[in-house]
Design a protein around this motif. Structure first.
Motif, PDB file in Angstrom:
ATOM      1  N   GLU A   9       0.822  -1.202   0.000  1.00  0.00           N
ATOM      2  CA  GLU A   9       0.000   0.000   0.000  1.00  0.00           C
ATOM      3  C   GLU A   9       0.863   1.261   0.000  1.00  0.00           C
ATOM      4  O   GLU A   9       0.607   2.202  -0.756  1.00  0.00           O
ATOM      5  CB  GLU A   9      -0.858  -0.033   1.259  1.00  0.00           C
ATOM      6  N   ARG A  10       1.881   1.237   0.830  1.00  0.00           N
ATOM      7  CA  ARG A  10       2.752   2.424   0.914  1.00  0.00           C
ATOM      8  C   ARG A  10       3.516   2.645  -0.384  1.00  0.00           C
ATOM      9  O   ARG A  10       3.714   3.779  -0.814  1.00  0.00           O
ATOM     10  CB  ARG A  10       3.709   2.287   2.103  1.00  0.00           C
ATOM     11  N   TRP A  11       3.898   1.551  -1.032  1.00  0.00           N
ATOM     12  CA  TRP A  11       4.598   1.713  -2.316  1.00  0.00           C
ATOM     13  C   TRP A  11       3.622   2.190  -3.398  1.00  0.00           C
ATOM     14  O   TRP A  11       3.900   3.136  -4.144  1.00  0.00           O
ATOM     15  CB  TRP A  11       5.266   0.395  -2.732  1.00  0.00           C
ATOM     16  N   GLN A  12       2.445   1.575  -3.441  1.00  0.00           N
ATOM     17  CA  GLN A  12       1.503   1.956  -4.513  1.00  0.00           C
ATOM     18  C   GLN A  12       0.977   3.378  -4.321  1.00  0.00           C
ATOM     19  O   GLN A  12       0.561   4.008  -5.283  1.00  0.00           O
ATOM     20  CB  GLN A  12       0.357   0.942  -4.612  1.00  0.00           C
ATOM     21  N   SER A  13       0.978   3.874  -3.088  1.00  0.00           N
ATOM     22  CA  SER A  13       0.501   5.243  -2.884  1.00  0.00           C
ATOM     23  C   SER A  13       1.654   6.252  -3.001  1.00  0.00           C
ATOM     24  O   SER A  13       1.467   7.442  -2.781  1.00  0.00           O
ATOM     25  CB  SER A  13      -0.169   5.356  -1.516  1.00  0.00           C
ATOM     26  N   GLY A  14       2.847   5.771  -3.314  1.00  0.00           N
ATOM     27  CA  GLY A  14       3.973   6.679  -3.543  1.00  0.00           C
ATOM     28  C   GLY A  14       4.712   7.082  -2.278  1.00  0.00           C
ATOM     29  O   GLY A  14       5.629   7.909  -2.320  1.00  0.00           O
ATOM     30  N   GLU A  15       4.347   6.498  -1.159  1.00  0.00           N
ATOM     31  CA  GLU A  15       4.970   6.879   0.113  1.00  0.00           C
ATOM     32  C   GLU A  15       6.416   6.362   0.227  1.00  0.00           C
ATOM     33  O   GLU A  15       7.264   7.023   0.803  1.00  0.00           O
ATOM     34  CB  GLU A  15       4.110   6.294   1.237  1.00  0.00           C
ATOM     35  N   VAL A  16       6.624   5.166  -0.326  1.00  0.00           N
ATOM     36  CA  VAL A  16       7.994   4.624  -0.301  1.00  0.00           C
ATOM     37  C   VAL A  16       8.402   4.182  -1.709  1.00  0.00           C
ATOM     38  O   VAL A  16       7.554   4.029  -2.589  1.00  0.00           O
ATOM     39  CB  VAL A  16       8.128   3.411   0.668  1.00  0.00           C
ATOM     40  N   ASP A  17       9.704   3.969  -1.907  1.00  0.00           N
ATOM     41  CA  ASP A  17      10.228   3.522  -3.199  1.00  0.00           C
ATOM     42  C   ASP A  17      10.342   2.005  -3.250  1.00  0.00           C
ATOM     43  O   ASP A  17      10.381   1.348  -2.222  1.00  0.00           O
ATOM     44  CB  ASP A  17      11.641   4.080  -3.409  1.00  0.00           C
TER      45      ASP A  17
END
Ligand code: BES
Ligand code: ZN
Length: 634
Positions: free
Chosen positions: A504-512
């Motif tokens: 979720e964090r990757w798909q929302s751009g929060e992490v790489d």
């Protein structure tokens, strides 16, 4: 003598014989049993097995690898349940019957009349034979068709050894394409076989007697002393070598596969011991695996003593061994206690998925079990959303359908959660003891869901009053979908929750991508990650993922498969390139069907898919051809 005169003479002889014995004349050959289709206890067989049953069969076959036929004869030994009944109806499909003789008690051959009934498509044609009074043995001389649905023939150019290969796949109802018999799981028989193939190849069967080395004669003999249903009849011929994995276990494979296979499956002996500790003695003598060419249409097939396994589970790290645990588990659930008809398939497969999980838990611990259970639960929920109500039931009416239709996630995964739920309600110790009793009680029998239900009531529900009720049991068995009470055992995995969070964090751009701790993920976490990705990925994202994880070069076919599916959606060129070689090599339907179906969703994909399919087709099994053509809308 021409055929008509011969048939007339045979009929006259039978009539005479019947007259001499003082019995009724044989049932007229014109009154066929076709009316039974859809109304008998097994709607997928023409056999009138409540009147006369096969007790034993002896096969004598020659394999012609270039003509792609088996030719020879079978001797059927019969139990005359209703001694006056004078007709034997066998299942057959695409068989060329050359001669039918009764064998009298004194060993004399007596030609008997026979005819084929009408063609019923995938069910084949009933073979109706006059059965004179007092006769308990029949010999049928026959040849299979090169198109036999239950056999796949490969030339030397199509195998990794460079030598021809042939294997059977009899489940659910394809034994009738290579042996005329009562092709229903309701009938069990013992058998022996003599098979001759080319000297440079080895013949193996799901039976006792498999040799460890190729012999010089090309002739091999087998025996199956335990009674089995026809769908477990299995034969294979190829350039096979054997590697031992323990005192009663080992691997057969073509030479190029043997080392990797023996390494991957080195836990086999331990698995058998785990199975025995859980469910009682392993009753089949040896347990070997046969690694098939990648065109094998299934993951595995539980042929007794010699399970058939796809090479696509050789991942290098043992991560796909659940499939081996599954086929082994069938040595109890299915091979020992069998579903009486395909409507009761969950008795085979649901129990087996439950056992598979128990064996995996013993081997790798609770965490692995939970991850596998969660994958199974999520997959089941997706399936239930997508199918008709009539298919959401454990016990299903399949009388007007191809038994192929029985094999969906529902009997497997919903069946498994039903068994998990019973265990949860009564506790593991009580349940294990019940299971051992159940396998003992019904050993070597074929039973219906109702037989199981009655046994469960008497031996578990009544003695454990208050823990579970028959109304709850019936909800599982006969109501569509997962019952409310299923949520008592909904699997959870912290490892998957962590993956959800990162995804979720990757798909929302929060992490790489680089931040994902994916190098430490299990194969199951990877599968969960990929199947949970939101929306369509674009080709650019896929390229970035490949740069980081090299998914397109995955050795693990389950991960690779999900990546190829995504590649179709994204029209991602490196993925499509890999897809082409994948489809040309692998015929495992679990992968090929969804891949072709995904291709068929776009115009370019369908054209490209058809073009690849045409090239792949000669190497595909008849079942893979059928499923691929349906998926592509051909
Ligand atoms: N008995 C099945 C194989 C089968 C499936 C034969 C459908 C005929 C029709 C075998 O035990 C099985 O279930 N194989 C699964 C693997 C399992 C781990 C779910 C398979 O082949 O994918
Ligand atoms: Zn199975």
């Amino acid at each position: 003598m021409n055929a008509t005169i011969r048939a007339a003479a045979a009929l006259l002889l039978t009539l005479l014989l019947a007259a001499c014995s003082g019995d009724e004349p044989p049932a007229p050959l014109t009154a066929g049993p076709e009316h039974r289709v859809g109304t008998g206890s097994d709607p997928h067989s023409f056999a009138e097995y409540e009147k006369v049953r096969i007790r034993h069969l002896s096969l004598d076959l020659d394999a012609d690898m270039s003509a792609r036929i088996l030719t020879g004869h079978v001797v059927l030994e019969l139990d005359r349940v209703e001694p006056g009944f004078q007709r034997l109806v066998l299942d057959s499909r695409d068989l060329n019957i050359r001669d039918v003789n009764a064998i009298r008690p004194d060993g004399e051959y007596l030609p008997v009349s026979w005819r084929f009934g009408a063609d019923h498509g995938h069910l084949g044609r009933p073979l109706v034979i006059v059965l004179p009074a007092g006769i308990e043995q029949l010999r049928i001389d026959y040849t299979t068709s090169p198109e036999a649905f239950g056999l796949q023939w490969l030339d030397g150019e199509q195998t990794s050894s460079g030598r021809p290969f042939m294997f059977s796949q009899s489940q659910p109802h394809y034994a009738r394409t290579w042996v005329p018999l009562q092709d229903t799981p309701a009938v069990r028989y013992t058998f022996d076989a003599t098979v001759r193939g080319p000297r440079e190849l080895m013949v193996v069967m799901g039976a006792a007697g498999n040799e460890f080395e190729r012999n010089d004669t090309g002739e091999y003999r087998f025996e199956m002393p335990e009674p089995i249903p026809s769908y477990l009849m299995a034969i294979a011929i190829g350039d096979l070598v054997f590697a031992e994995t323990g005192p009663r276990t080992g691997i057969y494979a073509e030479p190029p596969w043997i080392e990797a296979a023996a390494g991957e499956f080195d836990v086999l002996e331990e698995m058998v011991e785990i199975g025995e500790n859980l469910y009682g003695e392993y009753r089949w003598g040896r347990y070997d695996l046969l690694v098939l060419p990648p065109s094998f249409p299934f993951g595995g097939m539980e042929n007794p003593r010699l399970s058939y396994i796809t090479p696509t589970i050789i991942a290098g790290d043992g991560s796909l061994l659940a499939l081996v645990a599954h086929e082994l588990a069938h040595s109890w659930s299915g091979n020992l206690v069998t579903n009486a008809a395909w409507r009761d398939l969950w008795l085979n497969e649901g129990f087996t998925v439950h056992f598979e999980a128990r064996i995996m838990e013993e081997l790798y611990g609770q965490e692995v079990r939970d991850q596998l259970a969660k994958l199974s639960w999520d997959g089941l929920m997706d399936t239930l959303d997508a199918i008709d109500a009539r298919d959401r039931q454990l016990v299903r009416d399949l009388s007007d359908r191809d038994p192929e239709q029985a094999f969906m996630r529902v009997p497997y995964d919903m069946g498994r959660f039903f068994i998990d739920w019973i265990e949860h309600r009564v506790g593991r110790d009580v349940f294990d003891e019940f299971l051992r009793g159940y396998f003992d009680h019904f050993a070597f029998q074929s039973i219906t869901s109702e037989d199981f239900r009655a046994y469960l009531e008497q031996h578990l529900v009544v003695p454990n009053r208050g823990r579970l009720t028959m109304a709850e049991v019936d909800q599982w068995l006969y109501e569509p979908g997962m019952p409310e009470i299923a949520f008592e055992i909904r699997p959870e995995s912290d490892a998957f929750v962590a993956v959800d969070d990162w995804r979720e964090r990757w798909q929302s751009g929060e992490v790489d991508l680089d931040d994902l701790p994916a190098d430490a993920w299990s194969v199951y976490q990877w599968l969960h990650f990929l199947s949970g990705l939101e929306g369509r990925l674009d080709a650019e994202t896929m390229e970035a993922m490949d740069e980081r994880f090299d998914l397109v070069a995955q050795q693990n076919h389950e991960i690779l498969f999900l990546w190829l599916l995504r590649s179709i959606e994204a029209e991602y060129a490196p993925g499509i390139e890999r897809l082409e070689t994948f489809l040309l090599e692998v015929g495992r339907n679990k992968f090929t069907r969804p891949l072709y179906a995904a291709l068929a969703e776009s115009a370019w994909g369908r054209d490209w898919g058809i073009e690849v399919y045409e090239r792949a087709r000669p190497g595909y099994h008849p079942l893979t051809r059928q499923a691929s053509e349906r998926a592509l809308g051909l």
